[in-house]
Structures are given as structure tokens and as C-alpha cells.
Design a protein around this motif. Structure first.
Motif, PDB file in Angstrom:
ATOM      1  N   ASP A 282       0.840  -1.195   0.000  1.00  0.00           N
ATOM      2  CA  ASP A 282       0.000   0.000   0.000  1.00  0.00           C
ATOM      3  C   ASP A 282       0.878   1.248   0.000  1.00  0.00           C
ATOM      4  O   ASP A 282       1.549   1.548   0.993  1.00  0.00           O
ATOM      5  CB  ASP A 282      -0.912   0.019   1.233  1.00  0.00           C
ATOM      6  N   ARG A 283       0.898   1.954  -1.116  1.00  0.00           N
ATOM      7  CA  ARG A 283       1.621   3.240  -1.166  1.00  0.00           C
ATOM      8  C   ARG A 283       0.750   4.357  -0.637  1.00  0.00           C
ATOM      9  O   ARG A 283       1.207   5.276   0.047  1.00  0.00           O
ATOM     10  CB  ARG A 283       2.036   3.545  -2.620  1.00  0.00           C
ATOM     11  N   MET A 284      -0.529   4.333  -0.959  1.00  0.00           N
ATOM     12  CA  MET A 284      -1.480   5.316  -0.450  1.00  0.00           C
ATOM     13  C   MET A 284      -2.837   4.657  -0.324  1.00  0.00           C
ATOM     14  O   MET A 284      -3.335   4.068  -1.278  1.00  0.00           O
ATOM     15  CB  MET A 284      -1.574   6.523  -1.392  1.00  0.00           C
ATOM     16  N   GLY A 285      -3.398   4.712   0.866  1.00  0.00           N
ATOM     17  CA  GLY A 285      -4.731   4.168   1.059  1.00  0.00           C
ATOM     18  C   GLY A 285      -5.765   4.986   0.294  1.00  0.00           C
ATOM     19  O   GLY A 285      -5.448   6.006  -0.327  1.00  0.00           O
ATOM     20  N   VAL A 286      -7.009   4.542   0.345  1.00  0.00           N
ATOM     21  CA  VAL A 286      -8.065   5.236  -0.401  1.00  0.00           C
ATOM     22  C   VAL A 286      -8.212   6.667   0.108  1.00  0.00           C
ATOM     23  O   VAL A 286      -8.369   6.917   1.298  1.00  0.00           O
ATOM     24  CB  VAL A 286      -9.399   4.491  -0.265  1.00  0.00           C
ATOM     25  N   GLU A 287      -8.147   7.613  -0.823  1.00  0.00           N
ATOM     26  CA  GLU A 287      -8.282   9.034  -0.502  1.00  0.00           C
ATOM     27  C   GLU A 287      -9.423   9.608  -1.326  1.00  0.00           C
ATOM     28  O   GLU A 287      -9.474   9.412  -2.541  1.00  0.00           O
ATOM     29  CB  GLU A 287      -6.981   9.768  -0.827  1.00  0.00           C
TER      30      GLU A 287
END
Length: 387
Positions: free
Chosen positions: A341-346
Motif C-alpha cells: 500500500d503506497r497510499m490508502g483510499v483518498e
């Protein structure tokens, strides 16, 4: 069903009764204080009790009044019917006072409908009705690691030549050969946009939360499809199904059933030194297995009068529409693949996209960034042909 008005009237009656009790005990307390110079413990307790009850009921009445005002304010103004307009008009009232003599002229406002619907008080329901959503399961099978980079580099063993052997004293020892290659899992972005009107956000604030949930769900749908079936081209992930080892029965049995094939796939994974930890099937294929019967018509796995845990050969079965029908995935999901996971849901909302400002629109954006590494040389067994 008790209405708010009836509840309020009952509370007011109770409050009036308690007020009378407060007055009665107040008079007793004054008389007792004048006679004895102080109040007895019993009198003080009684006075305290009725005062507490009085304050509680008074607070309930205030809360109910506030609730009724707020509810009335949230409901649209009801359009009066033709009959209501007539009987409530000053002209009609004077006509009645004059003994209903002569004629009268009344200006009426148009109503939406001449049927009984005009007599019904409209109510705007703010709870959106959404379409059904699928449960996601594939992510839960894999280890998930947070990262801060744009890619993941990892070593991947491609060759193991084991030449270990008994060696005589002072003789040369054999060399074994192990080959490792570098592999890279690139971080990919999954994203989409949606438009909202300013009026919708103001008039139905819950709708914003519903759109937020829908957009997160949309990301989940694509994520699950990518984890399983991403082909690795362009911005697609390299999914598990495209990298797993093809199914090949390690032993031959006569007329293998689908249940037999799953057991043989488990054996294939075990012989590759990756004992299977789970099975992924399409829901239709799992239903077909559950409906398997013995020669006398009894269900082999299912219990029509109860629930049966989705397990086969000791392993948990994950039925999901994300898996194609007539295909299966069997293997060790804990060591065979890793999700990064580089960036979770935004989810963000902006009114400064394109011509949103002049059109009273807002743009909602949902995105996530992740990478998938299928790290083992022979990670999983799979079959992509019909069984």
C-alpha cells in the motif's frame, strides 16, 4: 402508534401533576419549618424527589417541543387543498356569519392534483437507496505492507541446483547452483471522478457520504479484479492468475471430479514446498460443489436446513464473483504474494475543476496507489480451463 403531539400532551399532564406535588410539599415544608425551625430528613428527601422528577419532566417537554419544531422545519410546506382554501378564507367565514345568504367569490390557488394525493402531507426522505454491493475478500488473503516508494524491488529465485553429496576425506566438494534475479513491482494508481451539484450537497448532506462510499466501493471492485487478473500491461498490476503456476495433476486418478482436482492442486502446491492455505472459486462453482449428492440423493457437503462453513479438504474456500467460472486458485497466499500500500483510499472534493464554479458543481475524486509482488518462483496452482 403514539404521535409526537400525544406524547407531548402526556408529558405535560405528568408535569402538571408533579407541579401540584411540588406545590403541596412546598406548603408542607414551609409549615414544618415554621413549627420546628427546620425540615425533617423525610421531608427533605420527599421535596428533593418531587423536584428532581419535576425537572426531568420539564426537560422532556422542552426536548419534545424542540424535536417537533425541528421536524416541522425539515418538512416542506404542504400545499392546501381546494377545500381547505375555501373553508379557511375570510370570504367564506363572512358568508357563514351572514347566514349563508347570497353568493361569494373566492380566489383559489392551483393545486398539484385534484385527487386525494393533494390531501397527503409530502415528506422528503433523505435516506438514499443504494444498489447492492459485493463483499471483497481477496485482499484479506494477502499480507499487506505499507511503503513510501514508487516501486518495490525484490530478489526472486529462479534456479536451485542442489549438488550436496557424501564426500570422502580430502576430496573436492561439489558446488550447488542458486540463481536469483531482481524483480520490480511498480506502484499503480486506481482512480475515478464523480460530479455533484451544490444543490444536492446542500439539500441532502447524506448524499455526499453515499457518493463517497460508492467511489470507495468502485475502487475496491477494480482492485480485486487487478489483484486476481491484472495483465501487467500499461498501468495494470501483474495479477496472481497471470503469474501462478499452471495446474498439472501430480498423480493420475480415474475420472477426477472438481473436488478431486482441487485436492490434486493442493498436492501440487505441497510438492512445490508451498503448502496451500486457501482456495478461491467463483460462487457458482462453490454452489455446484455444495450441491454434490451421494448415489442415494443425500447432500455430501451442504445442509439445506443449516449453514455450512466454506471449507474443503481442511482449507477455507473464498467464493467471489471476481474469479471466473470454471477456474480455481489454490496455493499459499501468505508467502506466494504480497500487496504493498503506497497510499490508502483518498477521497477529495473540489469546486475548482473545469467549469465547476460557474455551474455550481463539485468534483469528487477517489484514488489509491498500490503494488503487487508475486514473489515465490512457484507460488500458486491454478487452472483456467473448464473442469
Amino acid at each position: 402508534m403514539t404521535t409526537d403531539v400525544e406524547t407531548k400532551e402526556a408529558l405535560e399532564r405528568g408535569l402538571a401533576e408533579v407541579s401540584d406535588q411540588v406545590k403541596e410539599w412546598g406548603e408542607k415544608a414551609i409549615a414544618e419549618a415554621q413549627k420546628a425551625g427546620e425540615l425533617s430528613k423525610k421531608t427533605r428527601e420527599a421535596v428533593d424527589e418531587v423536584l428532581i422528577k419535576h425537572n426531568e419532566l420539564a426537560a422532556e417537554v422542552r426536548d419534545m417541543e424542540k424535536k417537533m419544531v425541528e421536524r416541522k422545519g425539515s418538512e416542506p410546506e404542504r400545499q392546501k387543498s381546494l377545500g381547505e382554501q375555501i373553508v379557511e378564507s375570510d370570504t367564506f367565514k363572512r358568508y357563514v356569519e351572514n347566514g349563508k345568504q347570497g353568493s361569494m367569490k373566492i380566489e383559489l390557488k392551483a393545486v398539484a392534483s385534484a385527487n386525494a394525493g393533494a390531501l397527503i402531507r409530502p415528506l422528503y426522505e433523505t435516506e438514499p437507496v443504494s444498489l447492492p454491493k459485493r463483499r471483497f475478500t481477496i485482499r484479506d488473503l494477502l499480507p499487506v505492507v505499507p511503503i513510501q516508494t514508487s516501486s518495490v524491488d525484490y530478489p526472486k529465485q529462479s534456479t536451485r541446483t542442489n549438488n550436496a553429496a557424501p564426500v570422502a576425506e580430502a576430496a573436492a566438494k561439489p558446488y550447488s547452483d542458486y540463481v536469483w534475479t531482481n524483480a520490480t513491482a511498480a506502484v499503480r494508481t486506481i482512480a475515478h471522478l464523480a460530479k455533484l451539484t451544490r444543490q444536492a450537497m446542500d439539500d441532502a448532506p447524506r448524499l455526499v457520504g453515499e457518493v463517497d462510499a460508492e467511489m470507495r466501493y468502485g475502487l475496491g471492485l477494480v482492485e480485486e479484479a487487478q489483484i486476481l487478473n491484472g495483465n501487467g500491461t500499461g498501468q495494470n498490476l501483474s495479477g496472481i492468475m497471470t503469474q501462478a503456476t499452471a495446474y498439472a495433476a501430480p498423480i493420475t486418478i480415474a475420472s477426477p471430479t472438481s473436488i478431486d482436482m482441487l485436492r490434486l492442486a493442493m498436492l501440487q502446491a505441497s510438492l512445490a514446498l508451498y503448502p496451500a492455505t486457501g482456495i478461491v472459486l467463483n460462487e457458482a462453482d462453490w454452489a455446484r460443489i455444495e450441491l454434490t449428492k451421494t448415489t442415494d440423493g443425500a447432500y455430501l457437503f451442504a445442509n439445506p436446513q443449516g449453514s455450512v462453513e466454506a471449507r474443503l479438504w481442511g482449507l477455507p474456500v473464498v467464493p467471489t464473483p471476481a474469479m471466473a467460472i470454471d477456474a480455481f486458485l489454490v496455493g499459499n497466499f501468505q508467502i506466494g504474494a504480497t500487496l504493498y500500500d503506497r497510499m490508502g483510499v483518498e477521497v477529495l472534493i473540489s469546486t475548482e475543476n473545469a467549469d465547476d464554479f460557474e455551474k455550481n458543481l463539485a468534483t469528487m475524486r477517489a484514488e489509491e496507489r498500490l503494488a503487487l509482488a508475486v514473489s515465490a518462483r512457484r507460488p500458486l496452482s491454478l487452472a483456467i480451463s473448464a473442469w
